[in-house]
Design an enzyme around this catalytic site. Structure first.
Site, PDB file in Angstrom:
ATOM      1  N   LYS A 173       0.200   0.821 -12.616  1.00  0.00           N
ATOM      2  CA  LYS A 173       1.727   1.732 -12.279  1.00  0.00           C
ATOM      3  C   LYS A 173       2.546   0.422 -11.515  1.00  0.00           C
ATOM      4  CE  LYS A 173       4.059   4.655  -9.402  1.00  0.00           C
ATOM      5  NZ  LYS A 173       5.134   3.875  -9.569  1.00  0.00           N
ATOM      6  N   GLU A 248      -3.915  -1.740   0.723  1.00  0.00           N
ATOM      7  CA  GLU A 248      -3.434  -2.757   1.407  1.00  0.00           C
ATOM      8  C   GLU A 248      -2.069  -2.128   1.891  1.00  0.00           C
ATOM      9  OE1 GLU A 248      -4.815  -5.135   2.371  1.00  0.00           O
ATOM     10  OE2 GLU A 248      -6.227  -5.561   0.593  1.00  0.00           O
ATOM     11  N   CYS A 282       4.908  -8.002   3.747  1.00  0.00           N
ATOM     12  CA  CYS A 282       3.878  -7.092   4.475  1.00  0.00           C
ATOM     13  C   CYS A 282       3.514  -7.854   5.573  1.00  0.00           C
ATOM     14  CB  CYS A 282       3.052  -6.485   3.663  1.00  0.00           C
ATOM     15  SG  CYS A 282       1.892  -7.569   2.946  1.00  0.00           S
TER      16      CYS A 282
END
Ligand code: NAP
Ligand code: MG
Length: 481
Positions: A173, A248, A282
């Site tokens: 997805k 994560e 991130c």
């Protein structure tokens, strides 16, 4: 053109022809594509396809799986420019950054394909005679991959390739802000001849696609990259079926700069880690903790660096920083900047609070805050935008305490010439990815990637644990005499 889901080797529209559109953050008038707005039923169909394809795919030799994935790798190399354009038009990052993302994905893929050829087990001597005792790794089954929009190509590659090499089938997805990037990855696997059902891609919402994948007992592992709150929800839902999760999540990554640092090195590394991809890595540096002897010079140099960043359309080669990814992200970042000002941080001279514009694009000016104190919102929460906060301290010990004083634990850096401080930092920093005299974002595919505390859970990605997560153990005792 309307892009479709990819289920059982077929490109299919969502049930009821439902679709959603995606727009270019550099120019919101430009629709970049229409994508399948999948229903729960569409997702269930993708899960059923992956479930059914598992037996034949695991039965293939590793060499056969490798051949198909190597072909996909070559197609990605050949299509680098085309894929980079899709990334830039959907995500907003500059074309150079998009190409850099693809180059990282190529290295990750190359490494994981090779790693999949070494599904190492062990043999050990045992007490009972005439017995061979050994362990093997086996694929888990159909697995779910749920990806973010900030690395819409590299993150899915880093998850899907080890999953497939190990003999699992995949339901993928993509993030709803970057579905087209998910489709170009899927296209490469399709063109490489991946058998029907082995890899399936369903676009659509977290609710109708993401949580349906997570809650389905036929899905044997979930690899997710995204925000901490969504990751926690996934872990809860997956617990119903004891489905292992690789999460994560977010970060609030510090860079400590001590008085003895190489200032040129620190400035270049911090400016890059704070503002590349508009601060939407991130592992972006979002907090600088400087000791007071170096802080004034560091702030002056960083201010000059920020002033040089040219904001514009990522397709324009002279652009240094593209727009942020979508109007919602822009609003969230602007709210944080306003909160920073309201809570007393100093927006560095020469920078004004960026104003919400007419809503035509998602550009934001890069921002540098100084006089930030540890309990301010901008010092604690993940902003995920081009906003850097500088805090000044008296000692290394104080810097160390502040660095760890957040709920997150993804990445960190220290800039110093002192071996003692560098190694003490390495011992005490609560993160999964630590650096000395290198930016907080630096990583290579041979080593694991993942956070601790609220930044991650489960086995990390990449390195040898990339494959490890997607396999389960079997211990075998064979009495032959
Ligand atoms: P997000 O909302 O958590 O979304 C990530 C993915 O999860 C998207 O595909 C999203 O789908 C899907 N999703 C949303 N709700 C879901 C649900 N209830 N069940 C299952 N899936 C669901 O993250 P974001 O805010 O878009 O992305 C930014 C965050 O990702 C930041 O916090 C950043 O730090 C983190 N991130 C971490 C890493 C890392 O490796 N540690 C790397 C990149 C980004 P939709 O797009 O359809 O909502
Ligand atoms: Mg979200």
């Amino acid at each position: 053109m309307q892009a479709c889901n990819y289920i059982q080797g077929q490109w299919k529209r969502a049930s009821g022809q439902k679709a959603f559109e995606q727009r270019n953050p550099a120019n919101l008038a430009e629709v970049t594509g229409q994508y399948a707005d999948s229903s729960r039923e569409d997702t269930l169909e993708a899960i059923a396809a992956a479930h059914a394809a598992f037996g034949p795919w695991r039965a293939k030799s590793t060499f056969e799986r490798q051949t198909i994935l190597k072909r996909a790798l070559q197609l990605i190399i050949d299509r680098r420019d085309q894929i980079a354009t899709v990334i830039t038009k959907e995500n907003g990052k500059t074309l150079a950054e998009s190409k850099g993302e693809i180059d990282s994905a190529i290295k990750e893929m190359d490494f994981q394909i090779a790693e999949g050829m070494r599904m190492l087990g062990k043999t050990v001597p045992v007490e009972i005679g005439g017995t061979l005792a050994y362990s093997t790794r086996e694929p888990r089954g159909a697995v779910g991959v749920i990806a973010p929009w900030n690395f819409p190509f590299n993150v899915p590659v880093r998850k899907c390739v080890p999953a497939l090499m190990a003999g699992n089938t995949v339901v993928f997805k993509p993030a709803s802000l970057t579905p087209g990037v998910g489709i170009v990855l899927t296209q490469a696997l399709h063109d490489a001849g991946i058998p029907a059902g082995v890899f399936n891609c369903a676009t659509g919402s977290g609710r109708n696609v993401g949580s349906v994948i997570v809650g389905d007992p036929r899905i044997k592992a979930i690899s997710f990259t995204g925000s901490t709150p969504v990751g926690k929800g996934i872990q809860k839902l997956a617990a119903e079926n004891l489905t292992p999760c690789q999460l994560e999540l977010g970060g609030k990554n510090p860079s400590i700069v001590l008085d003895d640092a190489d200032l040129d090195l620190a400035v270049a590394a911090i400016a890059r880690a704070a503002y590349a991809c508009a601060g939407q890595w991130c592992t972006s540096t979002s907090r600088v903790i400087a000791t007071k002897g170096i802080a004034p010079a560091l702030i002056a140099r960083l201010t000059a660096e920020v002033a040089k960043i040219r904001v514009g359309d990522g397709m324009d080669p002279s652009t240094g920083m593209g727009p942020v990814c979508g109007t919602e992200q822009k609003r969230i970042i602007l709210d944080y900047i306003e909160k920073g000002v309201a809570e007393g941080a100093r927006l560095h001279p020469g920078m004004e609070v960026p104003q919400e514009d007419s809503g035509k694009n998602c550009y934001l000016k890069p921002v540098l805050f100084t006089e930030v104190t540890p309990r301010m919102t901008i010092a604690q929460e993940e902003i995920f935008g081009p906003v850097l906060s500088v805090m000044t301290v008296d000692t290394f010990e104080e810097a160390m305490a502040l660095a760890n004083d957040v709920p997150f634990g993804l990445a960190s850096s220290i800039f110093t010439r002192s071996l003692g401080h560098a190694l003490t930092f390495m011992e005490k920093t609560d993160v999964g990815l630590a650096h000395v005299n290198i930016m907080s974002s630096y990583k290579e595919p041979q080593l694991e990637f993942g956070g601790v505390k609220e930044s991650g859970a489960g086995l990390p990605e990449a390195g040898t644990s990339g494959i490890h997560f997607f396999t389960e153990h079997k211990v075998c005792y064979v009495k032959y005499r």
